[in-house]
Design a protein around this motif. Structure first.
Motif, mmCIF file in Angstrom:
data_model
loop_
_atom_site.group_PDB
_atom_site.id
_atom_site.type_symbol
_atom_site.label_atom_id
_atom_site.label_comp_id
_atom_site.label_asym_id
_atom_site.label_seq_id
_atom_site.Cartn_x
_atom_site.Cartn_y
_atom_site.Cartn_z
ATOM 1 N N THR A 10 107.800 55.305 49.808
ATOM 2 C CA THR A 10 107.112 56.101 50.823
ATOM 3 C C THR A 10 106.569 55.182 51.900
ATOM 4 O OG1 THR A 10 105.158 57.459 51.296
ATOM 5 C CG2 THR A 10 105.044 56.062 49.353
ATOM 6 N N GLN A 11 106.521 55.711 53.125
ATOM 7 C CA GLN A 11 105.964 54.933 54.234
ATOM 8 C C GLN A 11 104.465 54.690 54.046
ATOM 9 O OE1 GLN A 11 107.026 56.456 58.103
ATOM 10 N NE2 GLN A 11 109.153 56.820 57.519
ATOM 11 N N ASN A 39 104.078 52.432 63.646
ATOM 12 C CA ASN A 39 104.363 53.597 62.809
ATOM 13 C C ASN A 39 103.301 53.806 61.729
ATOM 14 O OD1 ASN A 39 107.080 55.231 63.058
ATOM 15 N ND2 ASN A 39 107.515 53.162 63.808
ATOM 16 N N ALA A 64 100.661 55.628 63.283
ATOM 17 C CA ALA A 64 101.045 57.033 63.461
ATOM 18 C C ALA A 64 100.794 57.845 62.194
ATOM 19 C CB ALA A 64 102.524 57.124 63.849
ATOM 20 N N LEU A 65 100.931 57.207 61.033
ATOM 21 C CA LEU A 65 100.755 57.930 59.768
ATOM 22 C C LEU A 65 99.336 58.457 59.597
ATOM 23 C CD1 LEU A 65 102.684 55.778 57.126
ATOM 24 C CD2 LEU A 65 103.360 57.968 58.121
ATOM 25 N N VAL A 71 104.469 62.713 50.795
ATOM 26 C CA VAL A 71 104.749 62.525 52.218
ATOM 27 C C VAL A 71 105.510 61.211 52.331
ATOM 28 C CG1 VAL A 71 103.756 62.148 54.492
ATOM 29 C CG2 VAL A 71 102.700 63.760 52.910
ATOM 30 N N LYS A 72 106.749 61.303 52.689
ATOM 31 C CA LYS A 72 107.589 60.095 52.658
ATOM 32 C C LYS A 72 107.449 59.308 53.945
ATOM 33 C CE LYS A 72 109.330 60.879 48.590
ATOM 34 N NZ LYS A 72 109.077 59.967 47.458
ATOM 35 N N LYS A 102 97.776 60.191 61.432
ATOM 36 C CA LYS A 102 97.669 61.574 61.936
ATOM 37 C C LYS A 102 98.443 62.561 61.057
ATOM 38 C CE LYS A 102 98.884 60.620 66.326
ATOM 39 N NZ LYS A 102 99.247 60.933 67.717
ATOM 40 N N MET A 103 99.156 62.054 60.033
ATOM 41 C CA MET A 103 100.002 62.927 59.227
ATOM 42 C C MET A 103 99.284 63.343 57.941
ATOM 43 S SD MET A 103 102.607 63.325 61.056
ATOM 44 C CE MET A 103 103.777 64.126 59.962
ATOM 45 N N PRO A 104 99.100 64.659 57.746
ATOM 46 C CA PRO A 104 98.416 65.113 56.531
ATOM 47 C C PRO A 104 99.125 64.604 55.274
ATOM 48 C CG PRO A 104 98.762 66.937 58.066
ATOM 49 C CD PRO A 104 99.519 65.765 58.614
ATOM 50 N N GLY A 105 98.362 64.039 54.355
ATOM 51 C CA GLY A 105 98.922 63.575 53.094
ATOM 52 C C GLY A 105 99.417 62.144 53.122
ATOM 53 N N ALA A 106 99.563 61.584 54.305
ATOM 54 C CA ALA A 106 100.047 60.202 54.414
ATOM 55 C C ALA A 106 98.854 59.257 54.498
ATOM 56 C CB ALA A 106 100.924 60.045 55.651
#
Lengths: 436, 476
Positions: free
Chosen positions: A305-306, A338, A341-342, B475-476, A344-348
């Protein structure tokens, strides 16, 4: 006339002596590189090739050539790890490639510093991308031991090697298994046998007989010379970089410390590191982590995963971004962007801007044994500076000026020369071959 | 390594033997349990055996758009994919199609789902013209290596769609992180003629047919340069040189022309593909790095009477932008790959910008399971390299490189690739400027159906392969 001027300029650049100039950069958006956020209107002062000041304008000492950054970003040079910079011209053209040597009987004894080509186009291209220093490594090809990597600078002068034999690179997991003869136990048996030999040579444990070599048929996995080369590893004087991806493989690496307490371990790759982040943090082992790998490309990367780097950092692990899995190390900036950027991503789980920049500057420098000397603008650090066109983590932001050890760098390379030649396709007077 | 390889060989042999036995057992059982009657035997002898005629659809698409609700996005910055930009725009989709695109006054019905796009951006679905997802899926084990039929330098008879593994987790990453709604799966470049491509809708499916893009033309993959001559030259076969590459190609085209002119010729799958190219029904996607080789291919295409749709991996396209414009050929390129093989040595960041300067068609492609997740970012890097040379290429044009231009070179620009009334509602809502590293797709619609929503974990596709494994649904 223009051509003549260009020619004169490049001749000048080539012949310019590599002497550090004292410089004071003002009106810059200064990034220290230690994880802190940028400082607007900041000043950086370099004297005698070293940083003497970086911070708010007030309090800066005066001196040297004045450079007005006009608001531009100024950062420490990017510190790339792990790379193969200087070890190949064209990786698929085998005669130009010194990264692997499957035909040699040697493994751990191989020394990357003997082969660094400071004028390799990859070094010049990456300098123009803002990378000023790098850990450069051989890749395991005939054994689990790749050999000894070096820390280099990218200034293109006669002395690229900053620290020879800075670390030993080994591969465990699927890669190491293949190199050791086909299984993980084979890789671990080879590793332990090799470390035991090194201990015997170091005199740490008496009564253990030395073997001359470990080989199968005509394939040598470990020669006496390789065992000797592992003495600084087993005595903790040289770092041991271990490429491992799977959660279980990472646990097995951490467990090595129980048998060999002096090992100075660094994990490389660690795609599933987030699944054992607490254990890694507790062991105090830093990670050069894959940044954006998010596919189960192998069975040892099922949990990819990122968010890996962010989750490791959140658990308290010292995390640098791994350049080895990128198309080229110059993409480190993009990976760091990047990771921001994560957030702002829910769950990341991502990184703050300062944290992400540190993961490609001060943290890899610290892991490489250059803490406080590179990747950071602190008094006493090497004068490695980059002035950028834009936010250095943003796409297409490139250096306008680069200093390495206080020396202003020429950023010309094969690519910039092609670019200049083909800025038009006009051949009305002469073929393009006359345009240089 | 070597020992491992031979062990795999033994396993494969054992499996082959086992399945042969199983087949034999099956037919024996069938015979004894259900003896054929005399009458059915005579019916069989009268029957004429015919395959579906050449040219009629086979392995046909079974894809149907998923249920959708009429949806509008308002207040966003809209890039239409054809170079247009609308501030504070409205995109309205219903019945799986784009119904309206316009400014803030664009009328939308009252009873539909409306998303506030303030501070966000809308683009057409991203399209990758060069992917091997499914043919070289993750995990990349030997058992999954289905992208190169590297047993003959010309294999126009193979179809990439017959290798696609729909459970490749790479499809979902391309959707969620890259906003990719359509992609072309190409055979690899080991062969001069690698076979037919397939264009897919990026929807999860149990079968390849469930992803196959309805009405998309086939392409045929060709390859110049190092790969074919290395693969076959190393085996002591032709071609072993670049001149050998062209010679084998020309002989193959001439044989196809003879076949096309012979009404009595027996069906030949390889030549059917080549004749499809000569008729203009099948497009050519030509892997070709070097400028001089592209020029040779263009002349070969003239000689034989076909057209090249796009040169792929065209790292030296910038040297012949004028020629490419005159021949109306697109260049499908990376932003920054260079120097990894001899024919990539002259790669420069300005490739796309210099092509744009000449008025030639630019497509940014991936050829990679990671870069397909960031085609927007790759496009931005290429744009910025141009800006540094004084070429201010508008953002809306840069989006066109990864939407409409890709669709055009794949022959699907009448169906998708731009936000135009009546086209498929393949749409991405980005949480910020798609040309910034800090932005990600927030929602992705395919034919108007919301197939990914970053705000809802259950809209994240999880392939069969990932179930019950570490990180399922992460979340990948």
């Amino acid at each position: 006339m223009k051509t003549l001027l260009t020619l004169a300029a490049s001749a000048l650049a080539l012949s310019a002596p590599a002497v550090a100039q004292d410089v004071t950069i003002t009106n810059a958006r200064v990034v220290i590189g230690d994880g802190s956020e940028p400082i607007s209107g900041g000043t950086v002062v370099v004297q005698g090739g070293r940083v003497v000041y970086a911070g708010p304008a007030s309090g800066a000492p005066a001196g040297g050539t004045a450079v007005d950054a006009k608001g531009a970003w100024v950062t420490p040079g990017i510190f790339a790890t792990v790379t193969t910079l200087g070890l190949a011209d064209v990786s698929a053209v085998s005669e130009t490639n010194d990264i692997t040597a499957s035909g040699t009987p040697f493994s751990a004894a191989l020394d990357a510093s003997t082969a660094i080509n400071p004028t390799s186009q990859h070094i010049l291209v990456h300098k123009a991308a803002g990378i000023t220093r790098a850990a450069t490594s051989l890749r395991p090809s005939g054994s689990i031991f790749g050999g000894q990597g070096a820390i280099i600078d990218l200034d293109g002068d006669a002395n690229p090697v900053v620290q020879p034999r800075a670390f030993q690179m080994i591969s465990l997991g699927e890669g190491g298994a293949a190199q050791a003869g086909g299984s993980r136990p084979a890789a671990h048996a080879l590793l332990r046998a090799a470390l035991r030999e090194a201990q015997a040579i170091a005199g740490g444990k008496s009564g253990i007989p030395e073997t001359t070599e470990i080989a199968k048929d005509d394939e040598v996995f470990l020669s006496r010379f390789d065992a000797e080369a592992l003495v600084p590893v087993v005595t903790g004087k040289q770092k041991l970089y271990v490429d491992a991806e799977r959660m279980a493989d990472i646990r097995a690496v951490l467990a090595l410390k129980n048998e060999y307490p002096k090992l100075d371990l660094v994990l490389v790759g660690a795609t599933e590191g987030w699944l054992v982040a607490q254990d890694i943090a507790a062991a105090g082992v830093p990670v050069i982590a894959n940044g954006l790998i998010d596919l189960p490309e192998t069975f040892e990367q099922l949990g990819a995963t990122q968010s890996n780097a962010g989750r490791l950092a959140r658990a308290g692990v010292k995390v640098a971004i791994n350049a080895a899995t990128l198309q080229d190390p110059r993409r480190l900036q993009q990976v760091a962007g990047n990771l921001v950027a994560l957030t702002k991503m829910p769950g990341a789980t991502g990184m703050s801007w300062g944290q992400a920049f540190a993961a490609i500057s001060s943290v890899p420098a610290e892991i490489s044994g250059m803490g406080g000397k590179a990747g950071v603008l602190k008094p006493g650090a090497l004068g490695d500076l980059v002035m950028w066109t834009d936010d250095p983590l943003e796409l297409g932001s490139v250096p306008t000026q680069v200093w390495i050890g206080g020396v202003r760098q020429d950023l010309t390379n094969h690519q910039t020369r092609l670019r200049d030649r083909y800025k038009d396709l006009d051949e009305s007077d002469r073929p393009k071959a006359y345009d240089w | 390594m070597f020992a491992d390889g031979s062990a795999r060989g033994r396993i494969a042999l054992a499996a082959t033997l086992a399945s042969a036995l199983a087949l034999a057992a099956c037919s024996t059982t069938g015979d004894s349990a259900k003896p054929a009657s005399a009458s059915s035997k005579s019916e069989q002898s009268d029957k004429k055996f015919v395959a579906t005629p050449a040219g009629e659809p086979v392995f046909a698409s079974t894809y149907k758009p998923f249920p959708n609700v009429a949806t509008a996005i308002r207040g966003a910055t809209v890039y239409d994919g054809k170079g247009g930009k609308i501030e504070n725009g409205v995109v309205f989709m219903s019945g799986g199609k784009i119904t309206a695109v316009g400014g803030p006054d664009t009328p939308i019905p009252a009873d539909i789902a409306v998303f506030d796009g303030a501070g966000k951006f809308v683009t057409p679905g991203i399209i990758d013209i060069h992917s091997h997802l499914g043919d070289y899926p993750s995990p990349g084990v030997d058992a999954h290596s289905d992208g190169n039929e590297a047993t003959s330098p010309t294999t126009p008879e193979v179809w990439a769609e017959h290798s696609v593994w729909p459970q490749d987790p790479g499809f979902s990453r391309a959707l969620a992180n890259g906003g990719v709604t359509a992609l072309q799966i190409l055979p690899g470049s080991a062969n001069l003629m690698g076979g037919r491509s397939v264009t897919l809708k990026n929807v999860p499916a149990r079968t390849m047919q469930g992803m196959k893009f309805p009405g998309a033309p086939y392409s045929m993959k060709m390859a110049c340069g190092e790969n074919p001559k290395r693969v076959y030259g190393n085996r002591g076969r032709m071609p072993s040189t670049r001149m050998g590459n062209i010679a084998v190609n020309r002989e193959t085209w001439l044989a196809a022309i003879d076949y096309a002119n012979d009404p009595k010729a027996k069906r030949d799958l390889a030549k059917e593909t080549l004749v499809g190219v000569l008729k203009g029904e099948i497009l050519i996607q030509n892997h070709c790095y070097r400028a001089d080789e592209m020029a040779l291919v263009l002349d070969m295409a003239k000689e034989m009477g076909y057209k090249v749709a796009a040169f792929h991996h065209a790292v030296e396209a910038y040297k012949i932008g004028d020629l490419l414009r005159e021949n109306d050929v697109c260049s499908a390129i990376w932003a920054d790959w260079y120097g990894f093989k001899m024919e990539s040595y002259d790669g420069i960041l300005e490739n796309a910008a210099f092509l744009q300067r000449e008025g030639a068609c630019v497509v940014i492609h991936s050829d990679d399971q990671n870069d397909i997740q960031r085609l927007n970012q790759e496009a931005r890097k290429a744009q910025m390299a141009g800006l540094r040379m004084g070429m201010d290429i508008p953002d809306a044009t840069v989006i066109q490189w990864i939407t409409y231009n890709a669709a055009k070179a794949m022959g699907i620009a009448d169906k998708t690739g731009s936000l135009e009334t009546g086209k498929m509602a393949d749409v991405v809502l980005w949480n910020g400027d798609p040309l910034s590293v800090y932005s990600r797709p927030e929602k992705v619609w395919i034919d108007g159906a919301l197939m990914f929503d970053a705000m809802n974990p259950k809209t994240r596709p999880v392939s069969d392969f990932e179930l019950g494994q570490p990180g399922e649904g992460d979340v990948k």
